[in-house]
Motif scaffolding. Structure first.
Motif, PDB file in Angstrom:
ATOM      1  N   LEU A  87       0.870  -1.302  -0.139  1.00  0.00           N
ATOM      2  CA  LEU A  87       0.049   0.126  -0.017  1.00  0.00           C
ATOM      3  C   LEU A  87       0.817   1.330  -0.132  1.00  0.00           C
ATOM      4  O   LEU A  87       0.611   2.035  -0.665  1.00  0.00           O
ATOM      5  CB  LEU A  87      -0.948   0.108   1.367  1.00  0.00           C
ATOM      6  CG  LEU A  87      -1.842  -1.194   1.534  1.00  0.00           C
ATOM      7  CD1 LEU A  87      -2.966  -0.735   2.590  1.00  0.00           C
ATOM      8  CD2 LEU A  87      -2.845  -1.481   0.427  1.00  0.00           C
ATOM      9  N   PHE A  88       1.833   1.234   0.871  1.00  0.00           N
ATOM     10  CA  PHE A  88       2.556   2.400   0.996  1.00  0.00           C
ATOM     11  C   PHE A  88       3.608   2.662  -0.111  1.00  0.00           C
ATOM     12  O   PHE A  88       3.418   3.740  -0.867  1.00  0.00           O
ATOM     13  CB  PHE A  88       3.966   2.007   2.021  1.00  0.00           C
ATOM     14  CG  PHE A  88       4.753   3.084   2.741  1.00  0.00           C
ATOM     15  CD1 PHE A  88       3.984   4.064   3.693  1.00  0.00           C
ATOM     16  CD2 PHE A  88       5.934   3.264   2.538  1.00  0.00           C
ATOM     17  CE1 PHE A  88       4.871   5.123   4.086  1.00  0.00           C
ATOM     18  CE2 PHE A  88       6.876   4.296   2.780  1.00  0.00           C
ATOM     19  CZ  PHE A  88       6.195   5.184   3.703  1.00  0.00           C
ATOM     20  N   GLU A  89       4.301   1.721  -0.736  1.00  0.00           N
ATOM     21  CA  GLU A  89       4.964   1.864  -2.053  1.00  0.00           C
ATOM     22  C   GLU A  89       4.075   1.943  -3.237  1.00  0.00           C
ATOM     23  O   GLU A  89       4.358   2.935  -4.068  1.00  0.00           O
ATOM     24  CB  GLU A  89       5.907   0.609  -2.256  1.00  0.00           C
ATOM     25  CG  GLU A  89       6.961   0.450  -1.153  1.00  0.00           C
ATOM     26  CD  GLU A  89       7.952   1.604  -1.120  1.00  0.00           C
ATOM     27  OE1 GLU A  89       8.104   2.239  -2.129  1.00  0.00           O
ATOM     28  OE2 GLU A  89       8.345   1.828   0.133  1.00  0.00           O
TER      29      GLU A  89
ATOM     30  N   MET B 219       1.239   3.788  -3.335  1.00  0.00           N
ATOM     31  CA  MET B 219       0.934   5.032  -3.527  1.00  0.00           C
ATOM     32  C   MET B 219       2.076   5.859  -4.157  1.00  0.00           C
ATOM     33  O   MET B 219       1.733   7.204  -4.524  1.00  0.00           O
ATOM     34  CB  MET B 219       0.863   5.639  -1.967  1.00  0.00           C
ATOM     35  CG  MET B 219      -0.555   5.212  -1.416  1.00  0.00           C
ATOM     36  SD  MET B 219      -1.730   6.265  -2.254  1.00  0.00           S
ATOM     37  CE  MET B 219      -3.321   5.725  -1.634  1.00  0.00           C
ATOM     38  N   GLY B 220       3.291   5.602  -4.174  1.00  0.00           N
ATOM     39  CA  GLY B 220       4.495   6.353  -4.621  1.00  0.00           C
ATOM     40  C   GLY B 220       4.969   5.876  -6.136  1.00  0.00           C
ATOM     41  O   GLY B 220       5.893   6.576  -6.339  1.00  0.00           O
TER      42      GLY B 220
ATOM     43  N   VAL C  11      -4.098  -0.412  -5.049  1.00  0.00           N
ATOM     44  CA  VAL C  11      -3.659   0.875  -4.950  1.00  0.00           C
ATOM     45  C   VAL C  11      -3.517   1.475  -6.342  1.00  0.00           C
ATOM     46  O   VAL C  11      -2.198   1.155  -6.820  1.00  0.00           O
ATOM     47  CB  VAL C  11      -2.652   1.042  -3.933  1.00  0.00           C
ATOM     48  CG1 VAL C  11      -2.237   2.674  -4.191  1.00  0.00           C
ATOM     49  CG2 VAL C  11      -3.012   0.726  -2.722  1.00  0.00           C
TER      50      VAL C  11
ATOM     51  N   LEU D  42       0.892  11.097  -9.598  1.00  0.00           N
ATOM     52  CA  LEU D  42       0.824  10.583  -8.121  1.00  0.00           C
ATOM     53  C   LEU D  42      -0.183  11.612  -7.374  1.00  0.00           C
ATOM     54  O   LEU D  42      -0.710  11.223  -6.224  1.00  0.00           O
ATOM     55  CB  LEU D  42       2.380  10.800  -7.541  1.00  0.00           C
ATOM     56  CG  LEU D  42       3.254   9.966  -8.156  1.00  0.00           C
ATOM     57  CD1 LEU D  42       4.637  10.012  -7.501  1.00  0.00           C
ATOM     58  CD2 LEU D  42       2.592   8.345  -7.934  1.00  0.00           C
ATOM     59  N   GLN D  43      -0.391  12.807  -7.495  1.00  0.00           N
ATOM     60  CA  GLN D  43      -1.107  13.869  -6.892  1.00  0.00           C
ATOM     61  C   GLN D  43      -2.822  13.351  -7.296  1.00  0.00           C
ATOM     62  O   GLN D  43      -3.640  13.207  -6.251  1.00  0.00           O
ATOM     63  CB  GLN D  43      -1.168  15.273  -7.653  1.00  0.00           C
ATOM     64  CG  GLN D  43      -2.308  16.239  -7.024  1.00  0.00           C
ATOM     65  CD  GLN D  43      -1.975  16.388  -5.528  1.00  0.00           C
ATOM     66  OE1 GLN D  43      -0.630  16.061  -5.033  1.00  0.00           O
ATOM     67  NE2 GLN D  43      -3.002  16.664  -4.622  1.00  0.00           N
TER      68      GLN D  43
ATOM     69  N   TYR E 269      -3.225  10.054  -5.182  1.00  0.00           N
ATOM     70  CA  TYR E 269      -3.462  10.666  -4.105  1.00  0.00           C
ATOM     71  C   TYR E 269      -4.805  10.871  -3.673  1.00  0.00           C
ATOM     72  O   TYR E 269      -5.541  10.462  -2.635  1.00  0.00           O
ATOM     73  CB  TYR E 269      -2.398  11.511  -3.349  1.00  0.00           C
ATOM     74  CG  TYR E 269      -2.443  11.929  -1.992  1.00  0.00           C
ATOM     75  CD1 TYR E 269      -1.756  11.277  -0.983  1.00  0.00           C
ATOM     76  CD2 TYR E 269      -3.149  13.163  -1.724  1.00  0.00           C
ATOM     77  CE1 TYR E 269      -1.751  11.424   0.250  1.00  0.00           C
ATOM     78  CE2 TYR E 269      -3.092  13.358  -0.162  1.00  0.00           C
ATOM     79  CZ  TYR E 269      -2.416  12.602   0.758  1.00  0.00           C
ATOM     80  OH  TYR E 269      -2.469  12.924   2.027  1.00  0.00           O
TER      81      TYR E 269
ATOM     82  N   PHE F  12      -7.672   8.331  -3.430  1.00  0.00           N
ATOM     83  CA  PHE F  12      -8.160   7.831  -2.347  1.00  0.00           C
ATOM     84  C   PHE F  12      -8.481   8.785  -1.193  1.00  0.00           C
ATOM     85  O   PHE F  12      -9.294   8.609  -0.050  1.00  0.00           O
ATOM     86  CB  PHE F  12      -6.919   6.956  -1.784  1.00  0.00           C
ATOM     87  CG  PHE F  12      -6.705   5.800  -3.022  1.00  0.00           C
ATOM     88  CD1 PHE F  12      -7.497   4.478  -2.378  1.00  0.00           C
ATOM     89  CD2 PHE F  12      -5.775   5.681  -3.899  1.00  0.00           C
ATOM     90  CE1 PHE F  12      -7.611   3.422  -3.370  1.00  0.00           C
ATOM     91  CE2 PHE F  12      -5.833   4.582  -4.768  1.00  0.00           C
ATOM     92  CZ  PHE F  12      -6.606   3.488  -4.356  1.00  0.00           C
ATOM     93  N   ARG F  13      -7.786  10.221  -1.350  1.00  0.00           N
ATOM     94  CA  ARG F  13      -7.999  10.862  -0.311  1.00  0.00           C
ATOM     95  C   ARG F  13      -9.345  11.265   0.033  1.00  0.00           C
ATOM     96  O   ARG F  13      -9.909  11.555   1.098  1.00  0.00           O
ATOM     97  CB  ARG F  13      -7.102  12.390  -0.605  1.00  0.00           C
ATOM     98  CG  ARG F  13      -7.146  13.286   0.327  1.00  0.00           C
ATOM     99  CD  ARG F  13      -6.301  13.165   1.785  1.00  0.00           C
ATOM    100  NE  ARG F  13      -6.630  13.835   2.952  1.00  0.00           N
ATOM    101  CZ  ARG F  13      -7.784  13.730   3.544  1.00  0.00           C
ATOM    102  NH1 ARG F  13      -8.827  13.234   3.317  1.00  0.00           N
ATOM    103  NH2 ARG F  13      -7.779  14.698   4.451  1.00  0.00           N
TER     104      ARG F  13
ATOM    105  N   ILE G 119     -12.210   9.672  -0.352  1.00  0.00           N
ATOM    106  CA  ILE G 119     -13.006   8.504   0.049  1.00  0.00           C
ATOM    107  C   ILE G 119     -13.167   8.677   1.601  1.00  0.00           C
ATOM    108  O   ILE G 119     -12.259   8.439   2.370  1.00  0.00           O
ATOM    109  CB  ILE G 119     -12.577   7.213  -0.216  1.00  0.00           C
ATOM    110  CG1 ILE G 119     -12.183   6.833  -1.833  1.00  0.00           C
ATOM    111  CG2 ILE G 119     -13.495   6.103   0.122  1.00  0.00           C
ATOM    112  CD1 ILE G 119     -11.704   5.776  -2.386  1.00  0.00           C
TER     113      ILE G 119
ATOM    114  N   ALA H 173     -13.857  11.470   3.122  1.00  0.00           N
ATOM    115  CA  ALA H 173     -13.327  12.638   3.653  1.00  0.00           C
ATOM    116  C   ALA H 173     -14.372  13.546   4.144  1.00  0.00           C
ATOM    117  O   ALA H 173     -15.596  13.617   3.830  1.00  0.00           O
ATOM    118  CB  ALA H 173     -12.627  13.489   2.529  1.00  0.00           C
TER     119      ALA H 173
END
Lengths: 273, 264
Positions: free
Chosen positions: B135-137, B139-140, B163, B252-253, B256, B259-260, B262, B264
Motif C-alpha cells: 500500500l505504502f509503495e 502510493m508512490g 492501490v 501521483l497527485q 493521492y 483515495f484521499r 473517500i 473525507a
C-alpha cells in the motif's frame, strides 16, 4: 491535563472506581492503577489503556492540543443498527471516535500523536478514523513534525464496508508523503493490533515498537484455527513472536516508553536548527 | 462461464464471482498480452504461485502484469492455494512493480480471490507487513497502475494490488472489507445469513461505482469472455494512454486524491 479534563465525568467517581485484573482477579483503585500506568500492581499484567490515559502517561503535562475532536461518524452505507452502535460507543468510551489525534510534547520534543482506543468499537477503523489519521499526517508533513502512533484495533470497520477498506490506502498515502518529506514516524503496537491496521499504517513506521505480550497480526486467531483445523502454538502473534520473526524493532516496557520515545525523537532532531 | 442473466442480488454476484468456472488471472493475461514472459520469486524467501507476474506487450506497448491465479484443476488449486497470496506473493508483486517503475512500464493488476492466504506460516513471514508495504509503495509508484477486479476482491489481500490510478470491476465481481459469511457470523452469529450480509455490505461493482471507489464497470451479461477481454483490453489501453499524458507529479497527485476523497 488532569484526569478531570480527560473524562467527562467527575474525578471523584473515577478515583473511587475499582478495576479487576483479568489475569489475577485482584481489584485495584483506578487512581492507583493510573499511577502505575494501568499495570496491575499485584501481578504485573498490562491492562488495556484508553486513548486519554495513554496521552496522560506519555505527553508532558498541559501540552496536548487535540485536533478534529468533534469529527463524528455518520452511517455512510446505511448499515443496519450501526447508528445505535455508534451512540453506545460514544457513551461508553466518552470519545467521538476510536482514535484521538493532536499535537503535544514528549519530554520537550514536539510531535504529532494519534492514539487508538479499543473501548470504541474495538478500535476499528471507519471513514472518520481514517480521515483523522490522514489529516494528522498531512498536518505533520506541513509543520515538519514527527508522528507517534499508538495502535490498538480489530481492523477495518465492517459497518462502513468498502469505505473502511479504502482508509487503509488513504492513510498509507498520507504516511508515504510524510516519509518522503524525510520525517520520522514511530508506531507503538499495543494489544491488540490486528487485521487492516497491521496491514497498513501499524507496520509502516520507520521504527516499530511493541508493548510486551501484545497480540499483533493480520489474520484473527479464531479464523486461522478454523482454517487450518488445529490449535495455535503458545505465544503465536504476540510481541515476542513478532520480534523473533523480525517485524518489530523492539519491545519496550510501558513505564519506559515515554523515555524511549523521547530519546528517539531527540536522535531525529534536525541538526542545524 | 460468466453469468448469463443479469442480477441485482448481491449474493448472486458473490456466487458468480466465486464460480470455479469463471476465468482467473492467467486467462486475461493469455488473451490480452503478446509475448508474455512469467517471472518468479520475491528474492527474499520464495515464490508464490497464487500470483502470476511478468512482462509482455499490450497492443505493442511493454507492460508489467500481476495477476491472482486460482488454478483450474484441484491439484493446481491446492498448489496455488486457490489464488490467496502469501507474503511472498505480495513481495514478488512489489518487486515487479519496482522493476516496472525502473523501465517506465505501466502496471496492470488482476484481482480475484477470497483474500490473503490465512495460516501460521503466512503470519510468521509477515502477511500484514507485506500488504502494508505494498500500500505504502504503490502510493508512490511513478508509473500508471490499472487494477481490475475480475472475481472476488477479498479485503486487504485484494487492496494490496488495488492501490491504482484507475479501478475497474467486471459486472459480476465483488469487492468487500469482509466476506459476507464472516460478516454474518460476527453480526448475527450465523454464517448462513451471508446473503443478507452481502446486501448490507454494499459490495457489488454497481455499489462501488456509486461510492466513487471504482471508475469503470465492464458488462458481462450476454457476452462471451472473449468479448469481455476485448472491451477490457481497449479500456486499459485508453486509460494508460490518458495517464501517460500526465507528469509524474500529476499522476501521483491524482492517485493521492483518488483515495484521499473517500470518506473525507
Amino acid at each position: 491535563m488532569d484526569l478531570k479534563n480527560i473524562f467527562n465525568f467527575k474525578k471523584d467517581d473515577i478515583i473511587a472506581e475499582k478495576r479487576t485484573c483479568k489475569k489475577c482477579g485482584k481489584s485495584t483503585r483506578y487512581n492507583e492503577l493510573m499511577a502505575n500506568s494501568m499495570i496491575c500492581p499485584t501481578c504485573g499484567e498490562y491492562m488495556r489503556m484508553g486513548a486519554m490515559e495513554r496521552l496522560e502517561v506519555t505527553l508532558d503535562k498541559g501540552t496536548f492540543k487535540e485536533i478534529d475532536k468533534s469529527l463524528k461518524t455518520k452511517n455512510p452505507i446505511d448499515f443496519p443498527d450501526y447508528a445505535d452502535k455508534l451512540d453506545k460507543a460514544v457513551k461508553t468510551s466518552s470519545l467521538n471516535e476510536a482514535v484521538v489525534c493532536g499535537l503535544g510534547k514528549i519530554n520537550g520534543n514536539k510531535c504529532a500523536v494519534f492514539v487508538m482506543d479499543s473501548n470504541f468499537m474495538m478500535g476499528s477503523m471507519g471513514t472518520v478514523v481514517g480521515e483523522k489519521i490522514t489529516r494528522l499526517f498531512e498536518k505533520a508533513t506541513h509543520d515538519k513534525l514527527p508522528v507517534i502512533g499508538f495502535t490498538t484495533s480489530g481492523g477495518a470497520r465492517m459497518q462502513e464496508g468498502i469505505l473502511s477498506l479504502m482508509q487503509m490506502a488513504k492513510v498509507s498515502g498520507a504516511a508515504k508523503r510524510h516519509s518522503d518529506a524525510g520525517l520520522l514516524y514511530v508506531t507503538v503496537l499495543t494489544d491488540p493490533t490486528t487485521g487492516g491496521i497491521t496491514a497498513s499504517f501499524a507496520m509502516q513506521g520507520d521504527i516499530i515498537i511493541a508493548e510486551p505480550n501484545a497480540l499483533i497480526g493480520f489474520a484473527g486467531q479464531r479464523v486461522i484455527e478454523q482454517t487450518i483445523g488445529q490449535k495455535l502454538p503458545q505465544g503465536f502473534q504476540r510481541s515476542e513472536f513478532q520480534l523473533d520473526h523480525g517485524f518489530v524493532d523492539m519491545i519496550e516496557e510501558r513505564k519506559r516508553l515515554k523515555l524511549t520515545l523521547s530519546k528517539i525523537l531527540e536522535l531525529h532532531k534536525p541538526v542545524n536548527q | 462461464m460468466l453469468k448469463d442473466k443479469k442480477t441485482t442480488k448481491a449474493y448472486e454476484k458473490v456466487l458468480a464471482a466465486r464460480d470455479g468456472k469463471r476465468p482467473s488471472g492467467g486467462f486475461y493475461i493469455s488473451r490480452m498480452l503478446d509475448n508474455f514472459i512469467e517471472f518468479h520469486g520475491d528474492r527474499r524467501y520464495g515464490d508464490d504461485s497464487a500470483i502470476i507476474g511478468g512482462i509482455g506487450f499490450l497492443k505493442g506497448e511493454p507492460v508489467t502484469v500481476i495477476a491472482m491465479e486460482r488454478g483450474d484443476t484441484i491439484d493446481e488449486r491446492m498448489k496455488r492455494h486457490f489464488g490467496c497470496p502469501t507474503p511472498e506473493g505480495y513481495r514478488k508483486a512489489l518487486r515487479l512493480m519496482k522493476e516496472a517503475e525502473k523501465f517506465n512500464r505501466p502496471v496492470i493488476c488482476f484481482i480475484g480471490s477470497s483474500g490473503a492466504y490465512c495460516g501460521i506460516d503466512a503470519e510468521e513471514r509477515g502477511q500484514g507487513e507485506a500488504i502494508a508495504e505494498n500500500l505504502f509503495e504503490m502510493m508512490g509508484l511513478k508509473v500508471p497502475v490499472i487494477s481490475v477486479i475480475i472475481g472476488e476482491g477479498g479485503s486487504g489481500g485484494a487492496l494490496a494490488l488495488g492501490v491504482c490510478d484507475t479501478a475497474v470491476m467486471l459486472e459480476n465481481s465483488v469487492y468487500s472489507v469482509i466476506s459476507p459469511e464472516g460478516c454474518a457470523s460476527i453480526l448475527w452469529k450465523d454464517s448462513a445469513k451471508a446473503p443478507e450480509a452481502a446486501e448490507v455490505l454494499k459490495l457489488t461493482a454497481q455499489d462501488l461505482y456509486k461510492f466513487d471507489v471504482i471508475e469503470k464497470i465492464i458488462d458481462e451479461t450476454d457476452r462471451t469472455s472473449e468479448e469481455i477481454c476485448y472491451e477490457l483490453k481497449n479500456f486499459i489501453c485508453d486509460e494508460i494512454a490518458e495517464k501517460k499524458k500526465l507528469t509524474t507529479e500529476e499522476l501521483l497527485q491524482e492517485r493521492y486524491e483518488k483515495f484521499r476523497k473517500i470518506g473525507a
